[in-house]
Design a protein around this motif. Structure first.
Motif, PDB file in Angstrom:
ATOM      1  N   PRO A 214       9.514  -4.440 -14.663  1.00 25.66           N
ATOM      2  CA  PRO A 214       8.049  -4.570 -13.839  1.00 25.66           C
ATOM      3  C   PRO A 214       8.215  -3.932 -12.442  1.00 25.66           C
ATOM      4  O   PRO A 214       9.133  -4.023 -12.110  1.00 25.66           O
ATOM      5  CB  PRO A 214       8.041  -6.355 -13.701  1.00 25.66           C
ATOM      6  CG  PRO A 214       9.610  -6.529 -13.613  1.00 25.66           C
ATOM      7  CD  PRO A 214      10.005  -5.878 -14.778  1.00 25.66           C
ATOM      8  N   ILE A 215       7.353  -3.685 -11.993  1.00 20.18           N
ATOM      9  CA  ILE A 215       6.924  -3.162 -10.796  1.00 20.18           C
ATOM     10  C   ILE A 215       5.946  -3.725  -9.863  1.00 20.18           C
ATOM     11  O   ILE A 215       4.768  -4.208 -10.601  1.00 20.18           O
ATOM     12  CB  ILE A 215       5.723  -1.564 -11.142  1.00 20.18           C
ATOM     13  CG1 ILE A 215       6.540  -0.330 -11.956  1.00 20.18           C
ATOM     14  CG2 ILE A 215       6.026  -0.621  -9.640  1.00 20.18           C
ATOM     15  CD1 ILE A 215       5.912   1.134 -11.797  1.00 20.18           C
ATOM     16  N   THR A 216       5.881  -4.332  -8.463  1.00 24.16           N
ATOM     17  CA  THR A 216       5.622  -5.279  -7.940  1.00 24.16           C
ATOM     18  C   THR A 216       5.841  -5.363  -6.271  1.00 24.16           C
ATOM     19  O   THR A 216       6.644  -4.429  -6.160  1.00 24.16           O
ATOM     20  CB  THR A 216       6.495  -6.410  -8.257  1.00 24.16           C
ATOM     21  OG1 THR A 216       5.726  -7.503  -7.698  1.00 24.16           O
ATOM     22  CG2 THR A 216       7.818  -6.704  -8.219  1.00 24.16           C
ATOM     23  N   SER A 217       5.024  -5.559  -6.100  1.00 23.65           N
ATOM     24  CA  SER A 217       4.561  -5.260  -4.360  1.00 23.65           C
ATOM     25  C   SER A 217       5.826  -6.811  -3.672  1.00 23.65           C
ATOM     26  O   SER A 217       5.736  -6.876  -2.622  1.00 23.65           O
ATOM     27  CB  SER A 217       3.636  -4.741  -3.367  1.00 23.65           C
ATOM     28  OG  SER A 217       2.214  -6.079  -3.845  1.00 23.65           O
ATOM     29  N   THR A 218       5.973  -7.999  -4.780  1.00 25.49           N
ATOM     30  CA  THR A 218       6.657  -8.677  -4.424  1.00 25.49           C
ATOM     31  C   THR A 218       7.565  -9.042  -5.376  1.00 25.49           C
ATOM     32  O   THR A 218       7.296  -9.666  -6.396  1.00 25.49           O
ATOM     33  CB  THR A 218       4.966 -10.303  -4.683  1.00 25.49           C
ATOM     34  OG1 THR A 218       3.807  -9.887  -3.927  1.00 25.49           O
ATOM     35  CG2 THR A 218       5.535 -11.726  -3.871  1.00 25.49           C
ATOM     36  N   PRO A 219       8.989  -9.776  -4.766  1.00 22.04           N
ATOM     37  CA  PRO A 219       9.984  -9.919  -5.198  1.00 22.04           C
ATOM     38  C   PRO A 219       9.613 -11.346  -5.746  1.00 22.04           C
ATOM     39  O   PRO A 219       9.519 -12.554  -5.122  1.00 22.04           O
ATOM     40  CB  PRO A 219      10.872 -10.076  -4.490  1.00 22.04           C
ATOM     41  CG  PRO A 219       9.701  -8.818  -2.910  1.00 22.04           C
ATOM     42  CD  PRO A 219       8.903  -9.134  -3.273  1.00 22.04           C
ATOM     43  N   SER A 220      10.188 -10.759  -7.390  1.00 21.03           N
ATOM     44  CA  SER A 220      10.233 -12.444  -7.704  1.00 21.03           C
ATOM     45  C   SER A 220      12.071 -13.238  -7.148  1.00 21.03           C
ATOM     46  O   SER A 220      12.919 -12.644  -7.150  1.00 21.03           O
ATOM     47  CB  SER A 220      10.649 -12.282  -9.304  1.00 21.03           C
ATOM     48  OG  SER A 220       9.590 -11.319  -9.926  1.00 21.03           O
TER      49      SER A 220
ATOM     50  N   ASN B 240       0.645  -1.205   0.112  1.00 22.67           N
ATOM     51  CA  ASN B 240       0.405   0.081  -0.182  1.00 22.67           C
ATOM     52  C   ASN B 240       0.665   1.543   0.047  1.00 22.67           C
ATOM     53  O   ASN B 240       1.057   1.754   0.846  1.00 22.67           O
ATOM     54  CB  ASN B 240      -0.732  -0.084   1.086  1.00 22.67           C
ATOM     55  CG  ASN B 240      -1.655  -1.533   0.862  1.00 22.67           C
ATOM     56  OD1 ASN B 240      -2.143  -1.306   0.180  1.00 22.67           O
ATOM     57  ND2 ASN B 240      -2.051  -2.225   2.546  1.00 22.67           N
ATOM     58  N   PRO B 241       1.517   1.406  -0.529  1.00 27.37           N
ATOM     59  CA  PRO B 241       2.138   2.408  -1.121  1.00 27.37           C
ATOM     60  C   PRO B 241       1.677   4.231  -1.099  1.00 27.37           C
ATOM     61  O   PRO B 241       0.557   3.949  -1.375  1.00 27.37           O
ATOM     62  CB  PRO B 241       2.939   2.343  -2.492  1.00 27.37           C
ATOM     63  CG  PRO B 241       1.737   1.513  -3.917  1.00 27.37           C
ATOM     64  CD  PRO B 241       1.292   0.268  -2.327  1.00 27.37           C
TER      65      PRO B 241
ATOM     66  N   LYS C 123       8.423  -2.953   3.707  1.00 27.05           N
ATOM     67  CA  LYS C 123       9.135  -4.278   4.718  1.00 27.05           C
ATOM     68  C   LYS C 123      10.587  -4.547   4.358  1.00 27.05           C
ATOM     69  O   LYS C 123      10.792  -5.169   5.064  1.00 27.05           O
ATOM     70  CB  LYS C 123       7.794  -5.180   4.668  1.00 27.05           C
ATOM     71  CG  LYS C 123       7.570  -6.094   3.730  1.00 27.05           C
ATOM     72  CD  LYS C 123       6.604  -6.990   3.927  1.00 27.05           C
ATOM     73  CE  LYS C 123       6.479  -7.664   2.371  1.00 27.05           C
ATOM     74  NZ  LYS C 123       5.637  -9.199   2.914  1.00 27.05           N
ATOM     75  N   PHE C 124      10.178  -4.621   3.312  1.00 29.90           N
ATOM     76  CA  PHE C 124      12.240  -4.704   2.966  1.00 29.90           C
ATOM     77  C   PHE C 124      12.766  -3.861   2.915  1.00 29.90           C
ATOM     78  O   PHE C 124      14.168  -4.145   3.044  1.00 29.90           O
ATOM     79  CB  PHE C 124      11.995  -5.693   1.249  1.00 29.90           C
ATOM     80  CG  PHE C 124      10.521  -5.953   0.640  1.00 29.90           C
ATOM     81  CD1 PHE C 124      11.174  -7.414   1.205  1.00 29.90           C
ATOM     82  CD2 PHE C 124       9.922  -5.464  -0.079  1.00 29.90           C
ATOM     83  CE1 PHE C 124      10.262  -7.958   0.473  1.00 29.90           C
ATOM     84  CE2 PHE C 124       8.529  -6.567  -0.316  1.00 29.90           C
ATOM     85  CZ  PHE C 124       8.883  -7.857  -0.257  1.00 29.90           C
TER      86      PHE C 124
END
Length: 581
Positions: free
Chosen positions: A42-48, A17-18, A61-62
């Motif tokens: 890519p833009i993501t909130s979950t790292p690949s 939730n940026p 959180k990172f």
């Protein structure tokens, strides 16, 4: 490498939730990496698991796991940190990471306020309902209209730290934003983008960095965000930072009920002056109501600062009532005639407010006939900040500059808070002032003045002209003024950087094959623009230099940029004809 040989090796990671400005920053990073290399990150909130490089944009959180704190990052300050080791969910398959972040606090306005022109009527009704029987002016009716950009979904009061970090990273890659829109950007083509090890915190030299345009667009707002502006609401609040007493006496109900609150001239109360009316600063009723209004603003609206000074155009409104007689000082000349009168009132209100609200600030203007410091006040109230109005473009007049430097120091000597702001006017291209045809460049005066203000002033509020009705004029008012704005914005962050290098880079990147010709035109104009209103030979030389650039520029992006300047200078030929007559 985040891109190597045209292939993406990184992803942009944001919080689930940026903040609003974080999303704009991530989008800008993605856009310009693609423009430079053709690769889309890519833009993501979950790292690949299969992407080796992580770019953390904004707090998440990172970044918390990496112990990168945004504490102390104020006024748009930012961090740029990189490393090779990761913790937690993002660690597997990672070969490196880069964090670009600031505080990114979302601005949350208090109702009522007007988000659009259509909202104004209802917002004013809600304001009156919240203040029954008081008839205060509504200081927030333009808040959303002038501050919220629906196309970007940002408020200009949002903290822009992460956006500033992203733009600094892109500048390090060679991207420049000299002018609003795609025509004003410089984007180098490259097959690869890499970053080195870094741990950098960047603080601006000036906290307040505000351009206020007569008219604005989403394109212009985005340009300003890329230049690293800061509205400064955390310093000065959300109400208008000048002429603030008007909210107490501008309503028709007050004019009818309290005519004695207004300046008396030739037997008439100036209730209609400058739409708000001109106050009598000896009126006890006005004084008490002003205190009541200010305390409400502090208690209810939680504003950190409130302007107390007179309405606009007050310099010729000295009250002639019995209570005001003898309070002016005409012997001090036009810049000091009303200094003790106006500042006596402002200081009196400030001192009373300090008793009840010592943590809040108030401000007054050094302006018009009360520009000079008062002589009958040895020390101003502890809560009082000063806003100095000036035209730094006029400092080609060295005597004027020397006089103003003495005046600044005189103000500082009686100002315990030492809190000073500058209100400037970049309005030389405004038709109202008769110089819209003249190429007014003044980057060296800007640099000289800002360097003298570092550590003295908290920053600038600069009024800039843009057409309110673009159909009325064919020329773009940013064609010339953009360079003054760009130089100001860059020096706000680092006032001691090499100005000549900054300008030479501009000539090369923005004008390409005609860099020498445009440099000659701009430098000649900078040295001689003040003479173009009256000297034909100066006009002729300027137009000759501009024509040399136009003839060589051709039909390219550089030609289009040059053509904008040519278009704005067309009326200069008409001025020459008038002078020849």
């Amino acid at each position: 490498y985040i891109v190597k040989n045209g292939k993406a090796r990184a992803e942009i990671i944001i919080a689930e939730n940026p903040a609003r400005m974080t999303k704009v920053a991530a989008s800008n990073l993605q856009e310009y990496v693609c423009k430079m290399t053709g690769a889309t990150l890519p833009i993501t909130s979950t790292p690949s698991q299969d992407v080796p490089v992580k770019i953390f944009v904004g707090k998440s959180k990172f970044t918390d796991e990496l112990k990168i704190s945004t504490e102390g990052l104020v006024h748009g300050a930012f961090k740029m940190v990189s490393g090779t080791k990761l913790l937690g969910a993002a660690a597997e398959a990672a070969s490196g990471w880069l964090a670009l972040l600031g505080a990114d606090k979302d601005f949350v306005p208090m109702k009522p306020f007007g988000l659009t022109h259509q909202d104004k009527g209802q917002a004013e009704k809600d304001w009156d309902a919240a203040n029954p029987g008081e008839y205060y002016g509504f200081p927030y009716y333009r808040l959303g209209i002038s501050s919220y950009c629906p196309e970007l979904d940002v408020w200009m009061q949002d903290d822009g730290g992460t956006m500033n970090a992203v733009c600094e990273f892109l500048r390090n890659q060679g991207v420049r934003w000299y002018f609003p829109g795609e025509l004003g950007e410089v984007v180098p083509k490259k097959s690869s983008i890499a970053f080195a090890t870094m741990d950098k915190t960047v603080q601006p030299d000036f906290p307040m960095r505000r351009f206020t345009y007569w008219s604005d667009t989403a394109e212009n707002i985005l340009w300003n965000l890329r230049l690293g502006v800061n509205e400064g609401c955390e310093l000065m609040g959300l109400t208008q930072n000048c002429h603030g007493s008007k909210w107490v006496y501008m309503r028709d109900e007050i004019k009818k009920a309290h005519p004695d609150w207004y300046s008396l001239q030739k037997g008439k109360r100036l209730t209609d002056h400058s739409y708000s009316g001109a106050p009598c600063f000896s009126s006890e009723g006005l004084f008490n109501k002003h205190l009541q209004f200010a305390r409400m603003i502090f208690d209810v609206r939680k504003e950190p600062m409130l302007s107390l000074d007179a309405c606009d155009g007050y310099g010729s409104c000295m009250c002639q009532c019995e209570l005001c007689k003898g309070k002016d000082t005409p012997e001090r000349g036009r810049e000091g005639t009303m200094s003790d009168y106006v500042w006596g009132y402002v200081n009196r209100v400030a001192k009373e407010l300090y008793k009840t609200h010592p943590k809040h600030k108030v401000s007054g203007l050094s302006y018009s006939s009360y520009k000079l410091p008062p002589e009958k006040i040895d020390s101003l109230s502890l809560n009082l900040a000063l806003v100095i109005c000036q035209n730094r473009s006029s400092y080609f007049d060295r005597d004027l500059r020397a006089t103003n430097l003495v005046t600044r120091q005189a103000w500082l000597d009686i100002l315990p808070s030492k809190e000073i702001y500058i209100y400037d006017y970049y309005l030389q291209n405004c038709p109202r002032y008769g110089r819209a045809d003249i190429p007014v460049y003044f980057p060296r005066l800007i640099a000289e003045d800002l360097r003298s203000l570092k550590g003295f002033s908290k920053g600038d509020m600069i009024e800039v002209y843009r057409h309110a009705d673009p159909k009325k004029f064919t020329w773009d008012p940013m064609a010339i003024m953009h360079l003054n704005i760009y130089v100001t914005a860059r020096l706000w962050w680092d006032v001691n950087q090499d100005l000549d290098a900054l300008l030479d880079e501009y000539y090369k990147l923005f004008y390409g094959p005609v860099e020498k010709e445009m440099k000659a035109f701009i430098e000649y104009s900078e040295q001689n623009w003040q003479q173009m209103s009256s000297k034909i030979e100066v006009i002729d030389r300027a137009l000759e230099l501009l024509e040399a650039a136009r003839a060589k520029a051709g039909d390219s992006v550089y030609g289009k940029r040059n053509a904008q300047v040519v278009e704005e200078c067309q009326p200069l030929k008409q001025r020459r004809v008038r002078l020849s007559r």
